[in-house]
Design a protein around this motif. Structure first.
Motif, PDB file in Angstrom:
ATOM      1  N   LYS A 221     -29.168  14.769 -67.300  1.00 54.08           N
ATOM      2  CA  LYS A 221     -29.125  13.439 -67.196  1.00 54.08           C
ATOM      3  C   LYS A 221     -27.929  12.705 -66.470  1.00 54.08           C
ATOM      4  O   LYS A 221     -28.157  11.679 -65.819  1.00 54.08           O
ATOM      5  N   ARG A 222     -26.765  13.429 -66.488  1.00 50.39           N
ATOM      6  CA  ARG A 222     -25.737  12.938 -65.869  1.00 50.39           C
ATOM      7  C   ARG A 222     -25.657  13.174 -64.487  1.00 50.39           C
ATOM      8  O   ARG A 222     -25.358  12.245 -63.456  1.00 50.39           O
ATOM      9  N   LEU A 223     -26.401  14.217 -64.033  1.00 51.02           N
ATOM     10  CA  LEU A 223     -26.686  14.336 -62.424  1.00 51.02           C
ATOM     11  C   LEU A 223     -27.546  13.304 -61.977  1.00 51.02           C
ATOM     12  O   LEU A 223     -27.254  12.873 -60.635  1.00 51.02           O
ATOM     13  N   ASP A 224     -28.478  12.864 -62.647  1.00 45.80           N
ATOM     14  CA  ASP A 224     -29.442  12.059 -62.494  1.00 45.80           C
ATOM     15  C   ASP A 224     -28.936  10.755 -62.070  1.00 45.80           C
ATOM     16  O   ASP A 224     -29.019   9.944 -61.204  1.00 45.80           O
ATOM     17  N   GLU A 225     -27.867  10.505 -63.050  1.00 43.44           N
ATOM     18  CA  GLU A 225     -27.387   9.124 -62.995  1.00 43.44           C
ATOM     19  C   GLU A 225     -26.320   8.814 -61.825  1.00 43.44           C
ATOM     20  O   GLU A 225     -26.312   8.055 -61.070  1.00 43.44           O
ATOM     21  N   ARG A 226     -25.779  10.008 -61.802  1.00 48.99           N
ATOM     22  CA  ARG A 226     -24.763  10.246 -60.450  1.00 48.99           C
ATOM     23  C   ARG A 226     -25.593   9.917 -59.157  1.00 48.99           C
ATOM     24  O   ARG A 226     -25.096   9.505 -58.087  1.00 48.99           O
ATOM     25  N   ALA A 227     -26.581  10.914 -59.198  1.00 43.12           N
ATOM     26  CA  ALA A 227     -27.464  10.825 -57.803  1.00 43.12           C
ATOM     27  C   ALA A 227     -28.172   9.182 -57.540  1.00 43.12           C
ATOM     28  O   ALA A 227     -27.950   8.938 -56.622  1.00 43.12           O
ATOM     29  N   GLU A 228     -28.283   8.652 -58.594  1.00 44.26           N
ATOM     30  CA  GLU A 228     -28.675   7.113 -58.465  1.00 44.26           C
ATOM     31  C   GLU A 228     -27.672   6.240 -57.829  1.00 44.26           C
ATOM     32  O   GLU A 228     -27.813   5.633 -56.987  1.00 44.26           O
ATOM     33  N   GLN A 229     -26.464   6.467 -58.391  1.00 48.98           N
ATOM     34  CA  GLN A 229     -25.192   5.935 -58.071  1.00 48.98           C
ATOM     35  C   GLN A 229     -25.001   6.016 -56.664  1.00 48.98           C
ATOM     36  O   GLN A 229     -24.829   5.063 -55.629  1.00 48.98           O
ATOM     37  N   LEU A 230     -25.171   7.312 -56.076  1.00 49.55           N
ATOM     38  CA  LEU A 230     -25.054   7.831 -54.995  1.00 49.55           C
ATOM     39  C   LEU A 230     -26.073   7.041 -53.933  1.00 49.55           C
ATOM     40  O   LEU A 230     -25.672   6.669 -52.843  1.00 49.55           O
ATOM     41  N   GLU A 231     -27.234   7.164 -54.105  1.00 48.56           N
ATOM     42  CA  GLU A 231     -28.325   6.674 -53.670  1.00 48.56           C
ATOM     43  C   GLU A 231     -28.260   5.053 -53.497  1.00 48.56           C
ATOM     44  O   GLU A 231     -28.346   4.655 -52.254  1.00 48.56           O
ATOM     45  N   GLU A 232     -27.653   4.299 -54.499  1.00 48.64           N
ATOM     46  CA  GLU A 232     -27.233   2.977 -54.115  1.00 48.64           C
ATOM     47  C   GLU A 232     -26.225   2.742 -53.183  1.00 48.64           C
ATOM     48  O   GLU A 232     -26.252   1.857 -52.560  1.00 48.64           O
ATOM     49  N   ARG A 233     -24.967   3.591 -53.456  1.00 52.16           N
ATOM     50  CA  ARG A 233     -24.258   3.327 -52.067  1.00 52.16           C
ATOM     51  C   ARG A 233     -24.540   3.686 -50.803  1.00 52.16           C
ATOM     52  O   ARG A 233     -24.128   2.915 -49.909  1.00 52.16           O
ATOM     53  N   ILE A 234     -25.471   4.675 -50.724  1.00 50.37           N
ATOM     54  CA  ILE A 234     -26.093   5.035 -49.392  1.00 50.37           C
ATOM     55  C   ILE A 234     -26.671   3.822 -49.089  1.00 50.37           C
ATOM     56  O   ILE A 234     -26.598   3.455 -47.852  1.00 50.37           O
ATOM     57  N   SER A 235     -27.626   3.231 -49.910  1.00 51.76           N
ATOM     58  CA  SER A 235     -28.573   1.845 -49.457  1.00 51.76           C
ATOM     59  C   SER A 235     -27.438   0.920 -49.044  1.00 51.76           C
ATOM     60  O   SER A 235     -27.751   0.226 -47.966  1.00 51.76           O
ATOM     61  N   LYS A 236     -26.313   0.780 -49.739  1.00 45.15           N
ATOM     62  CA  LYS A 236     -25.530  -0.612 -49.213  1.00 45.15           C
ATOM     63  C   LYS A 236     -24.811  -0.099 -47.964  1.00 45.15           C
ATOM     64  O   LYS A 236     -24.656  -1.242 -47.225  1.00 45.15           O
ATOM     65  N   LEU A 237     -24.459   1.148 -47.781  1.00 40.78           N
ATOM     66  CA  LEU A 237     -23.821   1.497 -46.448  1.00 40.78           C
ATOM     67  C   LEU A 237     -24.773   1.379 -45.468  1.00 40.78           C
ATOM     68  O   LEU A 237     -24.455   0.969 -44.338  1.00 40.78           O
ATOM     69  N   GLU A 238     -26.129   1.788 -45.746  1.00 37.82           N
ATOM     70  CA  GLU A 238     -27.123   1.558 -44.589  1.00 37.82           C
ATOM     71  C   GLU A 238     -27.323   0.147 -44.051  1.00 37.82           C
ATOM     72  O   GLU A 238     -27.522  -0.183 -43.063  1.00 37.82           O
ATOM     73  N   GLU A 239     -27.324  -0.662 -45.351  1.00 35.17           N
ATOM     74  CA  GLU A 239     -27.581  -2.213 -44.957  1.00 35.17           C
ATOM     75  C   GLU A 239     -26.187  -2.723 -44.233  1.00 35.17           C
ATOM     76  O   GLU A 239     -26.483  -3.686 -43.333  1.00 35.17           O
ATOM     77  N   GLN A 240     -25.043  -2.102 -44.566  1.00 34.11           N
ATOM     78  CA  GLN A 240     -24.019  -2.792 -43.967  1.00 34.11           C
ATOM     79  C   GLN A 240     -23.896  -2.215 -42.244  1.00 34.11           C
ATOM     80  O   GLN A 240     -23.436  -2.998 -41.287  1.00 34.11           O
ATOM     81  N   VAL A 241     -24.426  -0.904 -41.952  1.00 29.73           N
ATOM     82  CA  VAL A 241     -24.524  -0.553 -40.612  1.00 29.73           C
ATOM     83  C   VAL A 241     -25.558  -1.309 -39.899  1.00 29.73           C
ATOM     84  O   VAL A 241     -25.235  -1.556 -38.664  1.00 29.73           O
ATOM     85  N   LYS A 242     -26.495  -1.852 -40.460  1.00 28.25           N
ATOM     86  CA  LYS A 242     -27.493  -2.554 -39.769  1.00 28.25           C
ATOM     87  C   LYS A 242     -27.034  -3.729 -39.275  1.00 28.25           C
ATOM     88  O   LYS A 242     -26.570  -4.605 -38.835  1.00 28.25           O
TER      89      LYS A 242
END
Length: 143
Positions: free
Chosen positions: A122-143
């Motif tokens: 569960k902790r790994l899943d939560e961490r993965a979700e956090q990382l995915e959100e950060r990646i999405s935000k970074l991808e949006e900033q790059v665009k």
């Protein structure tokens, strides 16, 4: 009827009645995953079963279930302690209680381990979700 009772019935028909009553009558067993643990309140009985009847037990389990199970032998500790303190006493009625308690304690231990594993997942899943959100935000900033 549980597997051990079926195994006992089959063994009972393959060995002498005195041998069965001496070595198998007061045993119990628990099947967990791919292992069968056989219990007796007597260390001597456990040693005798392991030394002299392992092959018969394994073959009979295979015959009854069609599956290969490893077998383990364990003395029910509480009865062994009582027997050493009161060597002439007979504890048949408490054997099942002690066996049940011992099995439940082992199941609780296994469940606690499983819960810890699930919490880690569960902790790994939560961490993965956090990382995915950060990646999405970074991808949006790059665009």
């Amino acid at each position: 009827m549980d597997i051990w009772q079926k195994v006992l019935e089959k063994i009972n028909s393959q060995i002498s009645k005195p041998s069965f009553n001496t070595w198998f009558k007061n045993t119990s067993a628990e099947l967990e995953d791919d292992a069968l643990t056989i219990y007796s309140s007597s260390a001597f009985t456990i040693d005798w079963l392991e030394t002299n009847y392992s092959t018969l037990i394994i073959d009979t389990i295979k015959d009854v279930t069609g599956e290969d199970y490893s077998i383990h032998f364990e003395v029910t500790e509480e009865n062994e302690k009582l027997t050493s303190i009161f060597p002439n006493a007979y504890f048949e009625s408490s054997q099942n209680d002690t066996d049940s308690i011992t099995r439940l304690e082992r199941k609780i231990d296994r469940l606690e381990q499983r819960i810890e594993q699930l919490i880690d997942v569960k902790r790994l899943d939560e961490r993965a979700e956090q990382l995915e959100e950060r990646i999405s935000k970074l991808e949006e900033q790059v665009k």
